[in-house]
Design a protein around this motif. Structure first.
Motif, PDB file in Angstrom:
ATOM      1  N   PHE A  44      12.389   9.428   0.931  1.00 21.95           N
ATOM      2  CA  PHE A  44      12.190   8.380   1.931  1.00 21.95           C
ATOM      3  C   PHE A  44      11.014   7.480   1.528  1.00 21.95           C
ATOM      4  O   PHE A  44      11.093   6.258   1.585  1.00 21.95           O
ATOM      5  CB  PHE A  44      11.933   9.035   3.287  1.00 21.95           C
ATOM      6  N   ILE A  45       9.929   8.140   1.115  1.00 21.58           N
ATOM      7  CA  ILE A  45       8.752   7.362   0.732  1.00 21.58           C
ATOM      8  C   ILE A  45       9.062   6.488  -0.480  1.00 21.58           C
ATOM      9  O   ILE A  45       8.665   5.313  -0.544  1.00 21.58           O
ATOM     10  CB  ILE A  45       7.560   8.302   0.454  1.00 21.58           C
ATOM     11  N   ARG A  46       9.829   7.070  -1.440  1.00 19.63           N
ATOM     12  CA  ARG A  46      10.163   6.267  -2.622  1.00 19.63           C
ATOM     13  C   ARG A  46      11.008   5.067  -2.232  1.00 19.63           C
ATOM     14  O   ARG A  46      10.775   3.945  -2.661  1.00 19.63           O
ATOM     15  CB  ARG A  46      10.919   7.129  -3.636  1.00 19.63           C
ATOM     16  N   LEU A  47      11.971   5.325  -1.349  1.00 19.92           N
ATOM     17  CA  LEU A  47      12.823   4.228  -0.892  1.00 19.92           C
ATOM     18  C   LEU A  47      11.990   3.138  -0.214  1.00 19.92           C
ATOM     19  O   LEU A  47      12.153   1.950  -0.461  1.00 19.92           O
ATOM     20  CB  LEU A  47      13.861   4.753   0.106  1.00 19.92           C
ATOM     21  N   TRP A  48      11.095   3.597   0.660  1.00 15.37           N
ATOM     22  CA  TRP A  48      10.240   2.633   1.361  1.00 15.37           C
ATOM     23  C   TRP A  48       9.403   1.830   0.373  1.00 15.37           C
ATOM     24  O   TRP A  48       9.296   0.600   0.482  1.00 15.37           O
ATOM     25  CB  TRP A  48       9.348   3.342   2.382  1.00 15.37           C
ATOM     26  N   ASN A  49       8.836   2.517  -0.608  1.00 14.47           N
ATOM     27  CA  ASN A  49       7.993   1.812  -1.579  1.00 14.47           C
ATOM     28  C   ASN A  49       8.784   0.754  -2.338  1.00 14.47           C
ATOM     29  O   ASN A  49       8.306  -0.358  -2.558  1.00 14.47           O
ATOM     30  CB  ASN A  49       7.365   2.806  -2.551  1.00 14.47           C
ATOM     31  N   GLU A  50      10.016   1.150  -2.728  1.00  9.41           N
ATOM     32  CA  GLU A  50      10.852   0.173  -3.422  1.00  9.41           C
ATOM     33  C   GLU A  50      11.132  -1.024  -2.505  1.00  9.41           C
ATOM     34  O   GLU A  50      11.027  -2.180  -2.909  1.00  9.41           O
ATOM     35  CB  GLU A  50      12.197   0.806  -3.827  1.00  9.41           C
ATOM     36  N   PHE A  51      11.483  -0.713  -1.271  1.00  5.72           N
ATOM     37  CA  PHE A  51      11.796  -1.775  -0.311  1.00  5.72           C
ATOM     38  C   PHE A  51      10.582  -2.681  -0.102  1.00  5.72           C
ATOM     39  O   PHE A  51      10.670  -3.907  -0.157  1.00  5.72           O
ATOM     40  CB  PHE A  51      12.233  -1.154   1.019  1.00  5.72           C
ATOM     41  N   ASP A  52       9.439  -2.012   0.094  1.00  8.01           N
ATOM     42  CA  ASP A  52       8.227  -2.768   0.371  1.00  8.01           C
ATOM     43  C   ASP A  52       7.847  -3.631  -0.827  1.00  8.01           C
ATOM     44  O   ASP A  52       7.365  -4.759  -0.671  1.00  8.01           O
ATOM     45  CB  ASP A  52       7.100  -1.794   0.722  1.00  8.01           C
ATOM     46  N   ASP A  53       8.102  -3.109  -2.022  1.00 13.56           N
ATOM     47  CA  ASP A  53       7.795  -3.879  -3.225  1.00 13.56           C
ATOM     48  C   ASP A  53       8.569  -5.190  -3.225  1.00 13.56           C
ATOM     49  O   ASP A  53       8.038  -6.242  -3.563  1.00 13.56           O
ATOM     50  CB  ASP A  53       8.163  -3.052  -4.457  1.00 13.56           C
ATOM     51  N   ARG A  54       9.848  -5.132  -2.801  1.00 16.53           N
ATOM     52  CA  ARG A  54      10.653  -6.356  -2.778  1.00 16.53           C
ATOM     53  C   ARG A  54      10.347  -7.197  -1.529  1.00 16.53           C
ATOM     54  O   ARG A  54      10.374  -8.410  -1.573  1.00 16.53           O
ATOM     55  CB  ARG A  54      12.148  -6.025  -2.772  1.00 16.53           C
ATOM     56  N   ALA A  55      10.095  -6.544  -0.418  1.00 16.96           N
ATOM     57  CA  ALA A  55       9.891  -7.285   0.827  1.00 16.96           C
ATOM     58  C   ALA A  55       8.466  -7.821   0.945  1.00 16.96           C
ATOM     59  O   ALA A  55       8.225  -8.843   1.589  1.00 16.96           O
ATOM     60  CB  ALA A  55      10.199  -6.391   2.021  1.00 16.96           C
ATOM     61  N   GLY A  56       7.528  -7.130   0.327  1.00 16.98           N
ATOM     62  CA  GLY A  56       6.158  -7.628   0.331  1.00 16.98           C
ATOM     63  C   GLY A  56       5.416  -7.431   1.630  1.00 16.98           C
ATOM     64  O   GLY A  56       4.443  -8.128   1.905  1.00 16.98           O
ATOM     65  N   PHE A  57       5.837  -6.454   2.438  1.00 15.18           N
ATOM     66  CA  PHE A  57       5.178  -6.254   3.729  1.00 15.18           C
ATOM     67  C   PHE A  57       3.708  -5.866   3.580  1.00 15.18           C
ATOM     68  O   PHE A  57       2.826  -6.503   4.159  1.00 15.18           O
ATOM     69  CB  PHE A  57       5.903  -5.167   4.538  1.00 15.18           C
ATOM     70  N   SER A  58       3.445  -4.820   2.764  1.00 25.41           N
ATOM     71  CA  SER A  58       2.056  -4.352   2.678  1.00 25.41           C
ATOM     72  C   SER A  58       1.135  -5.425   2.131  1.00 25.41           C
ATOM     73  O   SER A  58      -0.054  -5.442   2.416  1.00 25.41           O
ATOM     74  CB  SER A  58       1.940  -3.120   1.789  1.00 25.41           C
ATOM     75  N   GLY A  59       1.735  -6.330   1.323  1.00 28.19           N
ATOM     76  CA  GLY A  59       0.887  -7.359   0.733  1.00 28.19           C
ATOM     77  C   GLY A  59       0.574  -8.479   1.709  1.00 28.19           C
ATOM     78  O   GLY A  59      -0.484  -9.110   1.622  1.00 28.19           O
ATOM     79  N   THR A  60       1.486  -8.734   2.650  1.00 28.85           N
ATOM     80  CA  THR A  60       1.288  -9.901   3.516  1.00 28.85           C
ATOM     81  C   THR A  60       1.003  -9.511   4.964  1.00 28.85           C
ATOM     82  O   THR A  60       0.017  -9.933   5.546  1.00 28.85           O
ATOM     83  CB  THR A  60       2.549 -10.787   3.496  1.00 28.85           C
ATOM     84  N   LEU A  61       1.883  -8.689   5.555  1.00 28.97           N
ATOM     85  CA  LEU A  61       1.739  -8.406   6.987  1.00 28.97           C
ATOM     86  C   LEU A  61       0.631  -7.404   7.282  1.00 28.97           C
ATOM     87  O   LEU A  61      -0.096  -7.541   8.269  1.00 28.97           O
ATOM     88  CB  LEU A  61       3.061  -7.881   7.553  1.00 28.97           C
ATOM     89  N   LEU A  62       0.505  -6.408   6.394  1.00 26.35           N
ATOM     90  CA  LEU A  62      -0.464  -5.357   6.671  1.00 26.35           C
ATOM     91  C   LEU A  62      -1.879  -5.904   6.833  1.00 26.35           C
ATOM     92  O   LEU A  62      -2.581  -5.563   7.794  1.00 26.35           O
ATOM     93  CB  LEU A  62      -0.392  -4.296   5.568  1.00 26.35           C
ATOM     94  N   PRO A  63      -2.308  -6.774   5.913  1.00 28.00           N
ATOM     95  CA  PRO A  63      -3.657  -7.333   6.091  1.00 28.00           C
ATOM     96  C   PRO A  63      -3.797  -8.089   7.417  1.00 28.00           C
ATOM     97  O   PRO A  63      -4.891  -8.163   7.976  1.00 28.00           O
ATOM     98  CB  PRO A  63      -3.810  -8.299   4.917  1.00 28.00           C
ATOM     99  N   VAL A  64      -2.686  -8.640   7.887  1.00 27.14           N
ATOM    100  CA  VAL A  64      -2.782  -9.393   9.140  1.00 27.14           C
ATOM    101  C   VAL A  64      -3.035  -8.442  10.311  1.00 27.14           C
ATOM    102  O   VAL A  64      -3.948  -8.657  11.114  1.00 27.14           O
ATOM    103  CB  VAL A  64      -1.498 -10.223   9.387  1.00 27.14           C
ATOM    104  N   ILE A  65      -2.242  -7.368  10.405  1.00 23.70           N
ATOM    105  CA  ILE A  65      -2.467  -6.500  11.565  1.00 23.70           C
ATOM    106  C   ILE A  65      -3.722  -5.647  11.381  1.00 23.70           C
ATOM    107  O   ILE A  65      -4.273  -5.130  12.337  1.00 23.70           O
ATOM    108  CB  ILE A  65      -1.241  -5.609  11.892  1.00 23.70           C
ATOM    109  N   ARG A  66      -4.195  -5.542  10.134  1.00 20.66           N
ATOM    110  CA  ARG A  66      -5.434  -4.782   9.924  1.00 20.66           C
ATOM    111  C   ARG A  66      -6.644  -5.699   9.774  1.00 20.66           C
ATOM    112  O   ARG A  66      -7.690  -5.278   9.290  1.00 20.66           O
ATOM    113  CB  ARG A  66      -5.297  -3.894   8.689  1.00 20.66           C
ATOM    114  N   HIS A  67      -6.490  -6.955  10.193  1.00 21.29           N
ATOM    115  CA  HIS A  67      -7.597  -7.905  10.004  1.00 21.29           C
ATOM    116  C   HIS A  67      -8.837  -7.404  10.758  1.00 21.29           C
ATOM    117  O   HIS A  67      -8.727  -6.769  11.810  1.00 21.29           O
ATOM    118  CB  HIS A  67      -7.206  -9.309  10.451  1.00 21.29           C
ATOM    119  N   PRO A  68     -10.008  -7.672  10.189  1.00 17.98           N
ATOM    120  CA  PRO A  68     -11.219  -7.129  10.810  1.00 17.98           C
ATOM    121  C   PRO A  68     -11.532  -7.820  12.132  1.00 17.98           C
ATOM    122  O   PRO A  68     -11.381  -9.041  12.257  1.00 17.98           O
ATOM    123  CB  PRO A  68     -12.307  -7.423   9.773  1.00 17.98           C
ATOM    124  N   VAL A  69     -11.927  -7.023  13.108  1.00 21.40           N
ATOM    125  CA  VAL A  69     -12.332  -7.569  14.405  1.00 21.40           C
ATOM    126  C   VAL A  69     -13.707  -7.006  14.732  1.00 21.40           C
ATOM    127  O   VAL A  69     -14.129  -5.998  14.155  1.00 21.40           O
ATOM    128  CB  VAL A  69     -11.321  -7.203  15.512  1.00 21.40           C
TER     129      VAL A  69
END
Ligand code: FES
Lengths: 180, 463
Positions: free
Chosen positions: B4-29
Motif C-alpha cells: 500500500f505504501i509503495r503504491l501510495w508513493n508511486e501515486f504521490d510521485d506522479r500526483a505531486g501531493f507531498s510536494g505541493t499540498l502538504l506544505p500548504v496544510i503544514r504551513h507554519p502558524v
C-alpha cells in the motif's frame, strides 16, 4: 524551476522579438474579449429577458355582478395578465373589490405600498390592515397608520356582460425615485 | 501494508501531493492559537455541509413554480431522510450565519483586518453578505405562501433604489408578477450564481490566509507598523512557528465536529422548517416573516420613522455595507488588542445589542395586528348580557382586539386596555375612539351611536 524563457537570461535585447511578444499578448487579450462578448451578450440579454418581454394588460372576469352586495368589500382572485404556462397556482393574483353602487366598482391592490405584504380587509372596522409592519388603510385605501408611504393602488375595473372584470396589471411597486 | 505504501508513493510521485499540498496544510502558524481561531474553519465546514445537503436535496427538488411545493412536501413527508436532510440544510445555514458573524466580530475585535490583511477582511465581508443572500434566496426556495410574499417584499425593497428601482424589482420577480419565472430565477441565484461567487471569493480568502499567514494573537502595546510588520511576522514564524496541521488544526476539528453534531441532532429532533400554505398569491391571509437572521431587518422596517424610510431603505444598507466592507481603510495600523481599542469594543457591543433586541422585537412583532385574536370569553367580560357584553362583542367585531390587549388576549399594537377604565374618563374614551390617535384610525365613521355607547360601557368596566 520554470522553463519559460526569461528576459534576463538567454534572450538578447531584440526589439523585434519583444514586439512579437507584445503582439501575442494583445492577441490573447483581444481573443478573450471577443469570446467574452460572444458569450456575454446572450447571457446578459437572457438574464434581463423579463424586462424586455412585452407586458399587455388583460381584462379578467372575477365574478357575476350580483355576487357582490352593494357596499361590500370582498377578495377576488384572477389569473395574471401574461402567465407562463408552467406557473401553476403562482399565476393567480388577488384584489379587494368593493361594490359602490349598481354599476360602480372599485378594485384595490392587495399589496401594501410599504413592502408589498397582502393587506386584509377587516369589515367590522372598515379598515385594510397589513400583517407585516402595522400599516393600516381606511376603506378608500388611504393610509391611516403605520409606515406605508402611499394609498393602496387601484386596478381598472369594469362591468362587461354582467361580469365584473379587473384589468390584470403588474404587481404595484412603490418606486419613488424610479424612472417612469 | 508495504504494498500500500509503495503504491501510495508511486501515486504521490506522479500526483505531486507531498510536494505541493502538504506544505500548504503544514504551513507554519503562530504558536498557541486560541479557540477564537476556529470560527473561520467552522464557517467553511458548515458551507461544505450546505453544498453536500444542497446537492442531495436537488436530487428531488423540482425548481418549478407549479411543482416545487409538492416536491418539498414529498421530500419532507415521504422521502427517507428527507426531513432530516432539509433540517440539516436549514440548521447548518443558521450555523454558517452565526459562525461567519462571529468570525467577523473576532477579526474586528482583535484587529486582524489590519495591515497586511486588508484584503482578507474585504473578501470576508463580501462572503458574509453572500452568506446572508444564500439564506434569503434559500428561504424563497421553500416556495410556500411565505416565500411568495418574501419575493414580493424583496422586489419592493429593490423598488426604492433610485432610477433602476422598478426595473430591478421586475428583474428579481422575472416579470411583472410572481409567476413561472420567479422561482426558477431564485433557484438559479441560490444554486449557481451566488455559490459561484462564494467559491471564487472563498478561494481568494483562503489563498490570502496562507499568503499572509494567520494573524498572531493581539498583544496590547504591540502596534502594527506596515514598515516592519512582515519582517517581524516571518521572524516570529521562524523562531516559534508550528505547523498548522496538526498543531492548530485539532482545535478546528473538534469544534467543527461538535457543531456538526449539534446541527444533525437539531435536524433530527426539530426537523425541517415547516411549509406554510401553497404558493398561491391570491390567498390573502398570509403573515410573511423572514427566517430568524433577518428578523432584525424586518423589525427595522416597522420601527423606522416613515418620513425617512423611502430614502433610508436604500441609503442605510449602502452606508452600513460600505463602512463594513471598507473598515480597513479607516485604520489599518496601530494597536490590535481590544484592550487598547475601546471604540472597537463599544461599536461591537452596540451593534450586537441592537441586532439582538431588534431580532426579539421582530419575533414578537408587536406592531402587527394579531389576526388570530379570539372573541373575549364571558369570564373576562364579567357578564353575558347588557351593554358591557354587547360592547365586548363589538370590541372583537370591529377589530379593536387585533391591536389592543385585554386581560392577555389581543394584539400589542396599541395600548393594553385591561385597566383602561381606571385611566380614562368616559369622555376621553369617546374622543379617542371617534377621532383616533397617534397610530389609531378614527372609528367615528364606522360606529353607530348605540355601538359607540356599548363599546364605551365595556371599556369603562375594565378596571
Ligand atoms: S408591508 Fe405593509 S406595513 Fe410594511
Amino acid at each position: 524551476m520554470s522553463e519559460e524563457p526569461s528576459e534576463q537570461t538567454n534572450i538578447p535585447p531584440n526589439p523585434e522579438l519583444i514586439s512579437r511578444r507584445q503582439f501575442f499578448n494583445r492577441l490573447i487579450l483581444a481573443l478573450l474579449a471577443v469570446g467574452g462578448v460572444l458569450m456575454g451578450i446572450p447571457f446578459i440579454g437572457f438574464l434581463f429577458e423579463p424586462l424586455i418581454r412585452k407586458f399587455t394588460p388583460v381584462w379578467r372576469p372575477v365574478g357575476a355582478v350580483d355576487k357582490f352586495p352593494i357596499g361590500s368589500t370582498t377578495d377576488v382572485s384572477f389569473v395574471d395578465a401574461n402567465p407562463l404556462s408552467w406557473s401553476g397556482v403562482t399565476a393567480n393574483s388577488a384584489a379587494w373589490l368593493r361594490r359602490d353602487s349598481e354599476t360602480q366598482f372599485t378594485a384595490f391592490s392587495v399589496n401594501c405600498t410599504h413592502l408589498g405584504c397582502p393587506v386584509r380587509w377587516v369589515a367590522g372596522s372598515q379598515l385594510f390592515m397589513c400583517p407585516c409592519h402595522g400599516g393600516v388603510y381606511n376603506k378608500n385605501g388611504e393610509v391611516v397608520a403605520g409606515p406605508p408611504p402611499l394609498p393602496l393602488p387601484r386596478y381598472p375595473v369594469r362591468v362587461n356582460n354582467g361580469q365584473v372584470e379587473i384589468q390584470a396589471s403588474p404587481v404595484p411597486i412603490t418606486a419613488p425615485f424610479s424612472l417612469p | 501494508m508495504s504494498l500500500f505504501i509503495r503504491l501510495w508513493n508511486e501515486f504521490d510521485d506522479r500526483a505531486g501531493f507531498s510536494g505541493t499540498l502538504l506544505p500548504v496544510i503544514r504551513h507554519p502558524v503562530p504558536p498557541r492559537l486560541g479557540w477564537e481561531y476556529v470560527l473561520g474553519s467552522a464557517t467553511l465546514i458548515s458551507f461544505t455541509i450546505q453544498v453536500l445537503t444542497g446537492i442531495a436535496l436537488a436530487l428531488m427538488y423540482v425548481p418549478s413554480a407549479a411543482e416545487a411545493y409538492n416536491s418539498l412536501q414529498f421530500i419532507t413527508n415521504n422521502a427517507a431522510f428527507g426531513s432530516v436532510l432539509r433540517g440539516i440544510h436549514f440548521f447548518s445555514a443558521s450555523a454558517m450565519i452565526l459562525f461567519v458573524g462571529a468570525h467577523a466580530i473576532r477579526t474586528f475585535l482583535t484587529g486582524a483586518f489590519k495591515y497586511p490583511r486588508e484584503l482578507n477582511w474585504i473578501s470576508g465581508t463580501v462572503l458574509l453578505l453572500l452568506t446572508v443572500t444564500m439564506g434569503f434566496t434559500g428561504q424563497l426556495l421553500r416556495w410556500d405562501q411565505t416565500a411568495v410574499w418574501t419575493a414580493i417584499v424583496a422586489a419592493e425593497q429593490a423598488g426604492r433604489i433610485p432610477l433602476i428601482g422598478k426595473s430591478l424589482a421586475y428583474f428579481l420577480l422575472g416579470g411583472e408578477n410572481v409567476g413561472g419565472a420567479t422561482l426558477s430565477r431564485f433557484y438559479a441565484f441560490h444554486v449557481f450564481f451566488v455559490p459561484a461567487l462564494i467559491f471564487a471569493l472563498l478561494g481568494l480568502h483562503l489563498f490570502l490566509v496562507i499568503y499572509h499567514g494567520i494573524s498572531e494573537p493581539a498583544k496590547p502595546g504591540k502596534p502594527v507598523s506596515p514598515k516592519t510588520y512582515r519582517t517581524e511576522y516571518s521572524q516570529m514564524l521562524k523562531d516559534r512557528g508550528v505547523p498548522f496541521w496538526p498543531d492548530a488544526a485539532w482545535k478546528d476539528a473538534i469544534f467543527s465536529t461538535l457543531a456538526t453534531i449539534v446541527v444533525v441532532v437539531l435536524a433530527i429532533i426539530v426537523g425541517a422548517p415547516a411549509l406554510s400554505l401553497p404558493p398561491n398569491p391570491s390567498i390573502v391571509g398570509a403573515v410573511p416573516r423572514p427566517d430568524w437572521y433577518l428578523l432584525w431587518v424586518f423589525a427595522l422596517f416597522a420601527l423606522m420613522p416613515p418620513a425617512i424610510e423611502n430614502v433610508a431603505i436604500f441609503l442605510l444598507p449602502l452606508l452600513g455595507i460600505g463602512i463594513f466592507v471598507l473598515t480597513p481603510f479607516f485604520s489599518n495600523k496601530g494597536e490590535r488588542s481590544p484592550l487598547r481599542r475601546p471604540w472597537a469594543v463599544g461599536i461591537v457591543i452596540i451593534i450586537v445589542v441592537m441586532v439582538a433586541s431588534m431580532t426579539i422585537a421582530g419575533a414578537q412583532a408587536p406592531w402587527s395586528p394579531d389576526f388570530a385574536a379570539k372573541p373575549l370569553p364571558v369570564s373576562i367580560i364579567g357578564t353575558s348580557s347588557g351593554p358591557v357584553y354587547q360592547g365586548a362583542q363589538l370590541f372583537y367585531e370591529k377589530g379593536c382586539e387585533y391591536c389592543h390587549m385585554i386581560s392577555g388576549q389581543g394584539g400589542s399594537r396599541g395600548p393594553n386596555l385591561t385597566t383602561v377604565g381606571t385611566r380614562l374618563t368616559k369622555n376621553d374614551i369617546i374622543i379617542r375612539i371617534v377621532n383616533g390617535g397617534v397610530n389609531m384610525p378614527a372609528f367615528g365613521g364606522s360606529l353607530t351611536s348605540q355601538e359607540l355607547s356599548d363599546l364605551v360601557a365595556f371599556l369603562q368596566s375594565r378596571k
